[in-house]
Design an enzyme around this catalytic site. Structure first.
Site, mmCIF file in Angstrom:
data_model
loop_
_atom_site.group_PDB
_atom_site.id
_atom_site.type_symbol
_atom_site.label_atom_id
_atom_site.label_comp_id
_atom_site.label_asym_id
_atom_site.label_seq_id
_atom_site.Cartn_x
_atom_site.Cartn_y
_atom_site.Cartn_z
ATOM 1 N N LYS A 26 -2.088 3.805 -17.584
ATOM 2 C CA LYS A 26 -2.945 4.954 -16.782
ATOM 3 C C LYS A 26 -3.805 5.743 -17.622
ATOM 4 C CE LYS A 26 1.224 5.583 -13.807
ATOM 5 N NZ LYS A 26 2.153 6.601 -13.658
ATOM 6 N N CYS A 133 5.834 -4.854 -36.627
ATOM 7 C CA CYS A 133 5.028 -5.202 -37.537
ATOM 8 C C CYS A 133 6.710 -6.174 -38.990
ATOM 9 C CB CYS A 133 4.442 -4.177 -38.080
ATOM 10 S SG CYS A 133 5.220 -2.667 -37.663
ATOM 11 N N CYS A 134 7.509 -5.148 -38.399
ATOM 12 C CA CYS A 134 8.282 -5.290 -39.190
ATOM 13 C C CYS A 134 9.405 -5.282 -38.641
ATOM 14 C CB CYS A 134 8.294 -3.302 -40.749
ATOM 15 S SG CYS A 134 8.280 -2.224 -39.370
ATOM 16 N N LEU A 385 -45.495 -2.144 -53.655
ATOM 17 C CA LEU A 385 -44.634 -1.571 -53.178
ATOM 18 C C LEU A 385 -43.910 -0.770 -54.262
ATOM 19 C CD1 LEU A 385 -43.183 -2.405 -50.057
ATOM 20 C CD2 LEU A 385 -44.879 -0.427 -49.387
ATOM 21 N N GLY A 386 -43.372 -1.165 -55.132
ATOM 22 C CA GLY A 386 -43.456 -0.469 -56.548
ATOM 23 C C GLY A 386 -42.672 -2.018 -57.078
ATOM 24 N N GLY A 388 -38.699 -2.737 -58.891
ATOM 25 C CA GLY A 388 -37.854 -2.331 -59.839
ATOM 26 C C GLY A 388 -36.795 -3.882 -59.807
ATOM 27 N N PHE A 390 -35.026 -5.895 -60.069
ATOM 28 C CA PHE A 390 -34.990 -7.643 -59.817
ATOM 29 C C PHE A 390 -36.415 -7.666 -59.544
ATOM 30 C CE2 PHE A 390 -31.403 -6.228 -58.148
ATOM 31 C CZ PHE A 390 -30.147 -6.963 -58.190
ATOM 32 N N GLY A 391 -37.344 -6.968 -59.982
ATOM 33 C CA GLY A 391 -38.802 -7.213 -59.618
ATOM 34 C C GLY A 391 -39.745 -6.298 -58.899
ATOM 35 N N ASP A 498 -24.732 1.508 -56.420
ATOM 36 C CA ASP A 498 -25.428 2.240 -56.982
ATOM 37 C C ASP A 498 -26.916 3.226 -56.026
ATOM 38 O OD1 ASP A 498 -27.571 2.780 -58.853
ATOM 39 O OD2 ASP A 498 -28.278 1.074 -58.705
#
Length: 639
Positions: A26, A133-134, A385-386, A388, A390-391, A498
């Site tokens: 309900k 469940c059990c 842009l920058g 980082g 990784f490149g 990170d």
């Protein structure tokens, strides 16, 4: 009488004492206060609360948790939760997963100091005299699953003085990679449903269907959480992004003055930019779902510099809506229409609709349904842009018309094969406070990662160079943005590893979004992965990461506390006078960052909650979202 904390309609499950008695379901109005949770009969025609049907005292609650839905559950029973007290479990079914999460975490916050809180619970229903469940046949039987955090992530005891941990053991525990996230169920939508387009959508892949704002469409297939197959009014079929449409019955989305998911600071910035006396918009209220606020800009006495006022839309017990003076209306559009012609207690009548909805359509999960491999010939590079980990990262266009950011992965910096496999999963992660991954270019070297472009760039640079005289509300709303994005990652069993201001971006509205989540797993750089190296994020890392490289969602919580510190110091370097070795020693011995001048004691207490030495004493991100919203509500009331 205690003030209402939450109020919502749930389906309540009932069963008589005999195990052979049939179940019944309900709809009840549930009301949560500091003292109890009560449920009432409800007159839906009149929108009126009727007689009290039952209640549970808060101090008797032992556990609040989700329940695994029954097999082949109908749509209205997909999001169950349980409140366990002396008499057993009270089962409730929320309309959406967001509503369920809000109630669970608010309840955990309210009951966190209760005695005899359970450490184990039953994840499935008690039904027909048995735990599903059990298979235990005693209703008071101890639960079969251990709770991840006791007290909802809050610690009852006083904080002990930190001690320096033992040195790492020779056999270092290898970090466990989280399971790939499952796409969340899309609440509220079903096959055959009529939906309305909130935004225009131009097909990005041949199989896509064009959306025209405010037109109706029929859902033919729910492909996943992010894409539907649909048909327009002219019989055309194709794929559409699910976050561009709303259920036709939900009336506010069709109005230009309704700005969904806009916070107070963003509303004020938009109204001040328009600079029109009587400019207004309607937005979601921060505290409760289903509650709304009217934000109005006024130039008192004809001055050029104006100010903003915010009015909560209030409701009577009969479900009627009103604002400052008690002029009652049966719905919000009627209320807005009235105040467009009459101030009636407001600082000004609502003269001009202010909205940014057409210019700021949300990002889609991929550039078309099923598209994750992008043809590099369709990318145009415009500017850098920058640079980082990784490149190089560049701003560009896809197909000459869609803004994108392109990470050009320098060879040897990333475990490429592992990442490419993971990228298919990462594309399905979609949240308004995460930078959307659109796809990858893997057929050439270097490989490209193509993501959503955010014009205000890196949060760290934004804090240091662009943010002028920020208010307390604005700074805390930035923290809330990050906490909500991270709460979503947490719910998907995803660890960032990170988290820092340098790995968040800011969009044109000032919304903060988390980026580069999980990418540190693919770094091929021994110096980066060693806490002795200068590249390792030592300043954002808790003791268990510094000493054992043990990452978890709780290490992300620590990093979030440091990110809050960055926000409240407008981008200062944490532990600025220490080198990495000194930081490791000091943090392990219990040293913590000082309180920033712009952070009051309550804000600083949120930071220090994230910096408990023991990981399991730190809150979850869902807890932090609620805590931060409570602080924000207090700021709203005093500003």
């Amino acid at each position: 009488m205690s003030e209402n904390i939450l109020e919502d309609i749930f389906i309540k499950r009932s069963q008589q004492k005999k195990k052979t008695s049939p179940l019944n379901f309900k709809e009840r109005l549930f009301v949560l206060t500091q003292d109890k949770i009560a449920y009432y009969d409800y007159d839906f025609e009149k929108g009126k609360k009727k007689g009290l049907k039952g209640s549970v005292d808060i101090d008797k609650i032992k556990c609040v948790e989700i329940v695994i839905p029954e097999d082949n559950a109908p749509p209205e029973r997909l999001f169950p939760l349980q409140i366990v007290y002396d008499e057993g479990p009270l089962y409730m079914f929320a309309k959406t997963d967001d509503v369920r999460k809000q109630w669970i975490h608010k309840l955990k916050h309210v009951v966190r100091f209760n005695k005899d809180l359970m450490q184990k619970y039953h994840p499935c229903f008690w039904e027909d005299g048995m735990w599903k469940c059990c298979q235990q046949e005693v209703k008071q039987a101890v639960g079969c699953r251990v709770l991840e955090t006791r007290n909802g992530g809050f610690s009852k005891g006083s904080r002990r003085k930190s001690r320096k941990p033992l040195p790492p053991t020779p056999e270092e525990e290898k970090p466990i990679r989280p399971l790939p996230p499952q796409p969340p169920k899309q609440p509220g939508f079903s096959v055959g449903m009529t939906v309305i387009a909130e935004y225009d959508y131009s097909p990005m892949a041949p199989q896509d269907l064009e959306l025209r704002k405010d037109e109706e469409y029929t859902i033919l297939q729910i492909c996943d959480a992010n894409w539907f197959r649909a048909k327009d009014q002219y019989g055309n079929e194709g794929y559409i992004p699910s976050n561009y449409v709303v259920e036709a019955l939900n009336g506010l989305e069709k109005f230009e003055w309704y700005c969904k998911n806009m916070n107070r600071s963003q509303a004020e910035n938009l109204l001040k930019t328009e600079n029109k006396d009587g400019g207004f918009l309607v937005r979601d209220s921060g505290r409760y779902t289903g509650k709304y606020t009217v934000s109005v800009f006024t130039k008192g006495g004809g001055e050029n510099v104006g100010s903003c006022r915010h009015y909560n839309i209030l409701t009577t017990q009969q479900g009627l809506f009103y604002l400052a003076e008690k002029h009652y209306f049966s719905n919000i559009p009627e209320l807005i229409n009235y105040h467009q012609h009459n101030a009636a207690g407001l600082v000004s009548r609502l003269k001009y609709v202010v909205s940014n909805r057409t210019q700021n359509a949300p990002s889609t999960a991929g550039l078309g349904y099923g598209v994750w491999e992008i043809d590099p010939r369709q990318l145009t590079f415009i500017r850098e842009l920058g640079n980082g980990q990784f490149g190089v990262v560049k701003y560009g266009k896809w197909q000459g018309r869609h803004d994108v950011a392109i990470k050009m992965i320098k060879e040897g910096s990333m475990s490429e094969d592992d990442f490419i496999e993971e990228a298919k999963v990462m594309m399905k992660l979609r949240h308004e406070n995460l930078v959307q991954l659109y796809g990858v270019c893997t057929k050439q070297r270097p490989i490209y990662i193509v993501t959503e472009f955010l014009p205000n760039g890196c949060l760290l640079t934004y804090l240091r160079e662009d943010l002028q005289h920020p208010s307390a509300v604005q700074l805390l709303e930035m923290c809330k943005d990050v906490s909500e994005g991270m709460a979503y990652l947490e719910s998907q069993q995803y660890i960032h590893r990170d988290l820092a201001a340098r790995n968040c971006l800011v969009d044109s509205n000032g919304t903060v979004k988390v980026t580069d989540f999980g990418l540190s797993r693919y770094v091929l750089d021994d110096e980066y992965m060693s806490s002795a190296g200068s590249k390792f994020p030592v300043r954002w890392s808790p003791p268990e990461v510094l000493l054992y490289c043990k990452f978890s969602s709780k290490s992300d919580i620590w990093a979030f506390g440091v990110l809050m510190w960055e926000i409240y110091t407008l981008g200062r370097m944490p532990y600025e006078r220490m080198n990495n070795t000194e930081i490791v020693d000091k943090v392990a011995a219990g040293y913590r960052l000082y309180r920033p001048q712009m952070a009051n004691d309550r804000i600083y207490s949120v930071m220090t909650t994230c910096w408990h030495e023991k990981a399991d004493e730190r809150p979850t991100f869902q807890d932090l979202v609620i805590i931060i919203q409570d602080v924000l509500d207090n700021l709203y009331e005093t500003s």
